[in-house]
Design a protein around this motif. Sequence first.
Motif, PDB file in Angstrom:
ATOM      1  N   ALA A 287      -7.821   7.685  13.231  1.00 16.30           N
ATOM      2  CA  ALA A 287      -6.058   7.778  12.727  1.00 16.30           C
ATOM      3  C   ALA A 287      -5.361   6.705  12.235  1.00 16.30           C
ATOM      4  O   ALA A 287      -4.748   6.384  11.259  1.00 16.30           O
ATOM      5  N   GLN A 288      -5.534   5.458  13.304  1.00  8.51           N
ATOM      6  CA  GLN A 288      -4.906   4.225  13.039  1.00  8.51           C
ATOM      7  C   GLN A 288      -5.686   3.689  11.719  1.00  8.51           C
ATOM      8  O   GLN A 288      -4.626   3.227  10.904  1.00  8.51           O
ATOM      9  N   LYS A 289      -6.818   3.642  11.648  1.00 18.67           N
ATOM     10  CA  LYS A 289      -7.308   3.011  10.266  1.00 18.67           C
ATOM     11  C   LYS A 289      -6.700   3.906   8.924  1.00 18.67           C
ATOM     12  O   LYS A 289      -6.332   3.077   8.065  1.00 18.67           O
ATOM     13  N   PHE A 290      -6.664   5.240   9.284  1.00 15.98           N
ATOM     14  CA  PHE A 290      -6.018   6.032   7.991  1.00 15.98           C
ATOM     15  C   PHE A 290      -4.509   5.466   7.826  1.00 15.98           C
ATOM     16  O   PHE A 290      -4.289   5.327   6.665  1.00 15.98           O
ATOM     17  N   ILE A 291      -3.761   5.309   8.857  1.00 15.77           N
ATOM     18  CA  ILE A 291      -2.387   4.915   8.785  1.00 15.77           C
ATOM     19  C   ILE A 291      -2.338   3.481   7.907  1.00 15.77           C
ATOM     20  O   ILE A 291      -1.493   3.328   6.992  1.00 15.77           O
ATOM     21  N   ASP A 292      -3.170   2.682   8.445  1.00 15.51           N
ATOM     22  CA  ASP A 292      -3.349   1.396   7.792  1.00 15.51           C
ATOM     23  C   ASP A 292      -3.514   1.325   6.208  1.00 15.51           C
ATOM     24  O   ASP A 292      -2.876   0.595   5.661  1.00 15.51           O
ATOM     25  N   TRP A 293      -4.549   2.326   6.212  1.00 21.79           N
ATOM     26  CA  TRP A 293      -5.033   2.520   4.688  1.00 21.79           C
ATOM     27  C   TRP A 293      -3.971   3.186   3.885  1.00 21.79           C
ATOM     28  O   TRP A 293      -3.439   2.555   2.766  1.00 21.79           O
ATOM     29  N   PHE A 294      -3.271   3.834   4.308  1.00 19.20           N
ATOM     30  CA  PHE A 294      -2.460   5.141   3.508  1.00 19.20           C
ATOM     31  C   PHE A 294      -1.019   4.284   3.192  1.00 19.20           C
ATOM     32  O   PHE A 294      -0.400   4.345   2.132  1.00 19.20           O
ATOM     33  N   GLY A 295      -0.587   3.190   4.199  1.00 21.58           N
ATOM     34  CA  GLY A 295       0.693   2.582   3.905  1.00 21.58           C
ATOM     35  C   GLY A 295       0.356   1.255   3.301  1.00 21.58           C
ATOM     36  O   GLY A 295       1.245   0.621   2.769  1.00 21.58           O
ATOM     37  N   SER A 296      -0.841   0.803   2.989  1.00 25.55           N
ATOM     38  CA  SER A 296      -1.045  -0.264   2.491  1.00 25.55           C
ATOM     39  C   SER A 296      -0.341  -0.328   0.936  1.00 25.55           C
ATOM     40  O   SER A 296      -0.192   0.617   0.385  1.00 25.55           O
ATOM     41  N   ALA A 297      -0.170  -1.703   0.582  1.00 20.00           N
ATOM     42  CA  ALA A 297       0.410  -1.826  -0.825  1.00 20.00           C
ATOM     43  C   ALA A 297      -0.379  -1.212  -1.865  1.00 20.00           C
ATOM     44  O   ALA A 297       0.087  -0.500  -2.609  1.00 20.00           O
ATOM     45  N   GLU A 298      -1.721  -1.321  -1.654  1.00 19.72           N
ATOM     46  CA  GLU A 298      -2.567  -0.755  -2.763  1.00 19.72           C
ATOM     47  C   GLU A 298      -2.352   0.708  -2.985  1.00 19.72           C
ATOM     48  O   GLU A 298      -2.046   1.425  -4.111  1.00 19.72           O
TER      49      GLU A 298
END
Lengths: 358, 607
Positions: A287-298
């Motif tokens: 879940a933390q990885k997902f948050i990192d991914w979804f909120g990323s600039a890209e």
Amino acid sequence: MRKLQTLVAAAVAVTLLAGCGGGSTPPTSTGEATGAPAGGSGDTLVVYTNSNGEGRGDWLAGKAAEAGFKIEIVGAGGADATNKLIAEKNNPIADVAFGLNNMYFSQIKNEGALEAYQPAWAGDVDKGLADGETYWPLVKQAILLGYNSDKFTKEAAPKDWTDLWTKDEFKDRYERVTGLGTATAQLVFAGILSRYRDDSGDLGISDDGWKQVEQYFKNGSPAVAKTDLFARIASGEVDMGQMPSSIIAEREKSFKVNVDTVIPTVGVPLAVEQIALVKGTKKKEQAQKFIDWFGSAEVQGEFAQKFNSMPVNKAAQAKANPDVVGFFADLKQQDIDWGFVQKNMGAWVEKIELEYMT
Amino acid sequence: MSTNTTARSMGRSPFVLVVGVVLTWFIAAFLVWPNVNILIATFFPDGSFSGRAAEKLFSSQRAMKALGNSFLLAVALSITVNLVGVFIVLVTHYFRIRGSRILFLGYASTFIYGGIVLAAGYKFIYGDKGIVTTLLVKLIPGMDPGWFSGFFAVLVVMTFATTTNHMLFVANALKGIDYQTIEAARNLGASTWTILRRIVLPMLKPTLFSVTILSFLTGLGALSAPQVLGGRDFQTITPMILTFTNSPTSRDLAALLAVILGVATMLMLAVMSRLEKGGTYFSVSKVSSELQKQDITNPAANVAVHAVAYLLFAIYTLPVALIVLYSFADGAAIQTGQLSLANLTLDNYVRVLTQQSGLRPFIVSVVYSALAAVIAVGGLLFVARLLQKYKNWVASAFEYLLHIPWILPSALLALGLIVSYDHPNPLVGGAVLTGTTVILLIAFVTVKIPFTLRMLKASFASVNSSLEEAAAIMGAKTMYVFRRILLPLVLPAAAAITALNFNSLLDDYDTAIFLAHPLVQPLGLVIKANTDGAEGTEGIANTFVYTVLLMIITGVTMYLVYGRSGRRRARKQLPMESPGPQASGPVLPGTQAPGEDDAARPAAAVR
């Protein structure tokens, strides 16, 4: 025997249910779909959001799959999602929630249903837009007063919400809400009532403030169920009303109307959609990885490009629609004490529903 | 009635005991415990009772007015729905009317749709920009184009929208009437009107009482019609209940309002039960014969009845036709009421049906709804039978407990289930139910209990008890009597109830939103995601598409349950009769349940 038949039918149908559990989701979840708690269903992340409409949910699920995340999106309105997260706090089903605004998330946080997490992109966003601890900002939305610009010039148009009921030319020409269940309506009132803060007044608002609310309801044209404000503007029933910034361009096109927005001198309230980790998730790391991914600039940049949204992540703004970014660059944000608003919103809604809405 | 109806005698029958134990567990686990939990959490937030909710509500002008409006609507609907409902039933099933088969199909359109889209459909026709209004304004200059709004409009729309129960259950009961009594009365010189008033209507009493309660309840819970057509002056209480249910700090107000409505419903139920005790009428002839359609002898009356029947037909069918038409138009056209044939495309359907989720939510909903409908009816068949047979305080207590789901809004029922079963609970064998696929099924079954029970009880009540007695005298066991005599008689009604339950659960959102398993999401959630929020243009068009798709599913359901099973039954079980359509009514050929061959069927079975 009839009962036996019923039982057999039930058994068959349950098997069927289990079968469709695997229909379009990864086959790993098939077995657990019946009976087992969702927490144990493979490594599919369960994501609650109110921001899945207009194809956003499908888009996100597709992108996430490309990035190696199996997610299942559960869509619900802001209030429903909030109540659901709070009700499930003893045995959470969701792993991540996003899209709800700061008011909803602070409510969920107060109930102890969120887990603190600092995303990798925390440095790229304005911490003032969230609590800097459990929920983190993704997308900004301005809550505006818009008017039919074919009928009113900038000079003739209202300058602020309060003009609607104090100046005769706008009376009965603006749409007013018929319920305070939606986030947009609540934010409009947060913006109006905050100006009349008076700790000795009823629910922290001065009598003058409540008088404004009374006048708002008395002089507005009630919204019509299943008829969009823009449809009413198009047919000339009303000329103005509340609207979130993200929908304006698309609605102007569909209903063939031109709308301009009012920026009061105190500024406009912003709704900031957030993301957070649900407390008690059994897939915390994922879940933390997902948050990192979804909120990323890209990802936020692509999302903004696709859905005309205004990303909070500064690095993502380069990819967003330049008109949208430009609009927000000039926009004066109203200074609202969200702690105060959050504490009182429930009671305000209740008072307004009971006393002022007619 | 049977003689052994005291509470003590109930304990002697093993059948009663088994049903009783299961029922007690179910009521305790799923009706009482979750709702007590949520009500305690609501009314005793800090462990002490607060009278805040009552104080707030009773001092609110708006709440009191809305509450008053809801009650007004409930009372008015109980009358108007009965008037229209009985009329259309007589027109399609009792009198000889030209084209009654077509009329039936028109009146039956309410089987397959309802809610906000139905209200919108009426608005397309009679609203300020509606077709009929535009026409009328041209004919009568100076007419107010906004004539169709407020209490009047809401009452009209809801009256025509809620005659479904009449068309199904009252029609069914009508077909059970023994034609010999009617012939006898005619031979004695009774007029058409006297026969109707003194013979036909009294025989329909148990069913009419039940559908009246349902109409009352529909009025109390009115939501979409007032929102669309009520205008400033006629808003009802349900929108307020929904807003307050969603706000944790105001949930006590929602619960209190819901309890007020619930108590009113229970009072209505009590009054109706009392009236029902006043007696049910059965034909006394031992060989009854099938109802035959009656001519209206007075020519003027005949013309008038035909005219009204066809006018009603137009009122019923126009909205459906427009909804189907509009589902091909774009959202802006739907909302501004500008429809042009050139703009009709399949785009809306393509958009809805090519979503990633595809058909899966449809399948999930069909399976859940079918299961819940069958379980509710299957289980309650026994219960309704016992409640109808044993009239004592134990039975009454059970009956009222089974109506709990009518008292609380479904969102509260769902929240109650979550807070009660999010931890291992001995009531369900120590299992955790939240996050499983079972909990939504439980909720679905639960919310359908009161309706199912009412209608099943009414259909058991219209079964002639002498059949049962005869079988018992000949030595038939309880289960045998139930299976071979009672069941076949109530089966048509049971099938209709199952179909209605199924249809109404298909697009459920209020319960599913809280209880659905994340990987098995039903249709209601998908519909909401595609139609709600900022309404926009696509959202509204999607609403219409989903409505039409649901119409297709529910239409097929009604056909499968009614059209087919009815015909099959007609052939299989009534070989001695000519299955001519002239006697058995248009689309429901074999559904003439209770009574029509009372004497023949059970006798054969016992032999």
